[in-house]
Design a protein around this motif. Structure first.
Motif, mmCIF file in Angstrom:
data_model
loop_
_atom_site.group_PDB
_atom_site.id
_atom_site.type_symbol
_atom_site.label_atom_id
_atom_site.label_comp_id
_atom_site.label_asym_id
_atom_site.label_seq_id
_atom_site.Cartn_x
_atom_site.Cartn_y
_atom_site.Cartn_z
ATOM 1 N N VAL A 20 0.784 -1.048 -0.116
ATOM 2 C CA VAL A 20 0.102 0.029 -0.050
ATOM 3 C C VAL A 20 0.920 1.427 -0.028
ATOM 4 N N MET A 21 0.388 2.435 -0.384
ATOM 5 C CA MET A 21 0.826 3.570 -0.257
ATOM 6 C C MET A 21 -0.051 4.477 0.426
ATOM 7 N N THR A 22 0.146 5.378 1.090
ATOM 8 C CA THR A 22 -0.764 6.547 1.553
ATOM 9 C C THR A 22 -0.744 7.522 0.695
ATOM 10 N N TYR A 23 -2.061 8.471 1.001
ATOM 11 C CA TYR A 23 -2.367 9.606 0.094
ATOM 12 C C TYR A 23 -1.335 10.354 0.038
ATOM 13 N N GLY A 24 -0.916 10.734 1.164
ATOM 14 C CA GLY A 24 0.397 11.724 1.148
ATOM 15 C C GLY A 24 1.601 11.432 0.589
ATOM 16 N N GLN A 25 1.650 9.922 0.853
ATOM 17 C CA GLN A 25 3.127 9.435 0.217
ATOM 18 C C GLN A 25 2.996 9.391 -1.561
ATOM 19 N N VAL A 26 1.835 9.359 -2.035
ATOM 20 C CA VAL A 26 1.582 9.257 -3.452
ATOM 21 C C VAL A 26 1.680 10.638 -3.658
ATOM 22 N N ALA A 27 1.087 11.759 -3.203
ATOM 23 C CA ALA A 27 1.184 13.061 -3.425
ATOM 24 C C ALA A 27 2.892 13.651 -3.218
ATOM 25 N N ALA A 29 5.228 11.752 -3.917
ATOM 26 C CA ALA A 29 6.042 10.958 -4.961
ATOM 27 C C ALA A 29 5.858 11.928 -6.259
ATOM 28 N N ALA A 30 4.414 12.671 -6.232
ATOM 29 C CA ALA A 30 4.188 13.285 -7.533
ATOM 30 C C ALA A 30 4.631 14.642 -7.562
ATOM 31 N N GLY A 31 5.307 14.980 -6.337
ATOM 32 C CA GLY A 31 5.813 16.249 -6.390
ATOM 33 C C GLY A 31 5.290 17.524 -5.434
ATOM 34 N N ASN A 32 4.232 16.998 -4.726
ATOM 35 C CA ASN A 32 3.429 18.137 -3.811
ATOM 36 C C ASN A 32 3.026 17.250 -2.566
ATOM 37 N N ARG A 33 3.882 17.320 -1.484
ATOM 38 C CA ARG A 33 3.642 16.576 -0.320
ATOM 39 C C ARG A 33 2.408 16.883 0.236
ATOM 40 N N ARG A 34 1.734 18.160 0.009
ATOM 41 C CA ARG A 34 0.703 18.575 0.613
ATOM 42 C C ARG A 34 -0.458 18.209 -0.326
ATOM 43 N N GLY A 35 -0.393 17.547 -1.123
ATOM 44 C CA GLY A 35 -1.539 17.394 -2.271
ATOM 45 C C GLY A 35 -2.319 15.973 -2.074
ATOM 46 N N ALA A 36 -2.424 15.548 -0.657
ATOM 47 C CA ALA A 36 -2.988 14.197 -0.542
ATOM 48 C C ALA A 36 -4.693 14.470 -1.011
ATOM 49 N N ARG A 37 -5.109 15.562 -0.724
ATOM 50 C CA ARG A 37 -6.659 15.543 -1.006
ATOM 51 C C ARG A 37 -6.682 15.532 -2.756
ATOM 52 N N GLN A 38 -5.729 16.050 -3.557
ATOM 53 C CA GLN A 38 -5.711 16.028 -4.933
ATOM 54 C C GLN A 38 -5.524 14.410 -5.384
ATOM 55 N N VAL A 39 -4.948 13.709 -4.656
ATOM 56 C CA VAL A 39 -4.652 12.248 -5.051
ATOM 57 C C VAL A 39 -6.177 11.811 -4.672
ATOM 58 N N VAL A 40 -6.972 12.045 -3.855
ATOM 59 C CA VAL A 40 -8.414 11.599 -3.595
ATOM 60 C C VAL A 40 -9.155 11.827 -4.765
ATOM 61 N N ARG A 41 -9.092 13.044 -5.297
ATOM 62 C CA ARG A 41 -9.944 13.368 -6.506
ATOM 63 C C ARG A 41 -9.294 12.684 -7.822
#
Length: 109
Positions: A20-27, A29-41
């Motif tokens: 698994v990865m966390t929402y924040g971890q994906v964010a 990795a994608a270049g925005n550590r504060r983008g967890a809500r964007q990962v949800v979308r």
């Protein structure tokens, strides 16, 4: 597709079964550590069209995050993870020290 979304999709697609990865971890990795809500979308709008393993994304506490009115989806997520060999602790969380995927670094090969 913007660069953040593209890298988030790549990160999610990189998670092998049983991890698994966390929402924040994906964010992050994608270049925005504060983008967890964007990962949800991204998961909400692109899981089907991009064949994303949405069930492998969990919250920072190792838990499944579903709205109260979507309990069935949470049950389905747990079933899918258990089918891949992910074990849940008695409190319903996943041990991130065991199952967290660290293999995606966000750089192109």
């Amino acid at each position: 597709m913007n660069p953040f979304t593209e890298k988030a999709v790549q990160a999610i697609q990189s998670i092998p079964p049983g991890f698994v990865m966390t929402y924040g971890q994906v964010a992050a990795a994608a270049g925005n550590r504060r983008g967890a809500r964007q990962v949800v979308r991204i998961l909400h709008s692109m899981s089907t069209s991009h064949h994303l393993p949405w069930h492998r994304i969990i919250n920072a506490k190792g838990g499944i995050s579903t709205p109260v009115d979507a309990k069935e989806k949470g049950n389905r997520q747990r079933q899918l993870l258990e089918a891949e060999g992910v074990a849940f602790l008695p409190d319903g969380t996943i041990d991130l020290n065991v199952y967290r995927w660290l293999g995606f670094n966000g750089e192109e090969e």
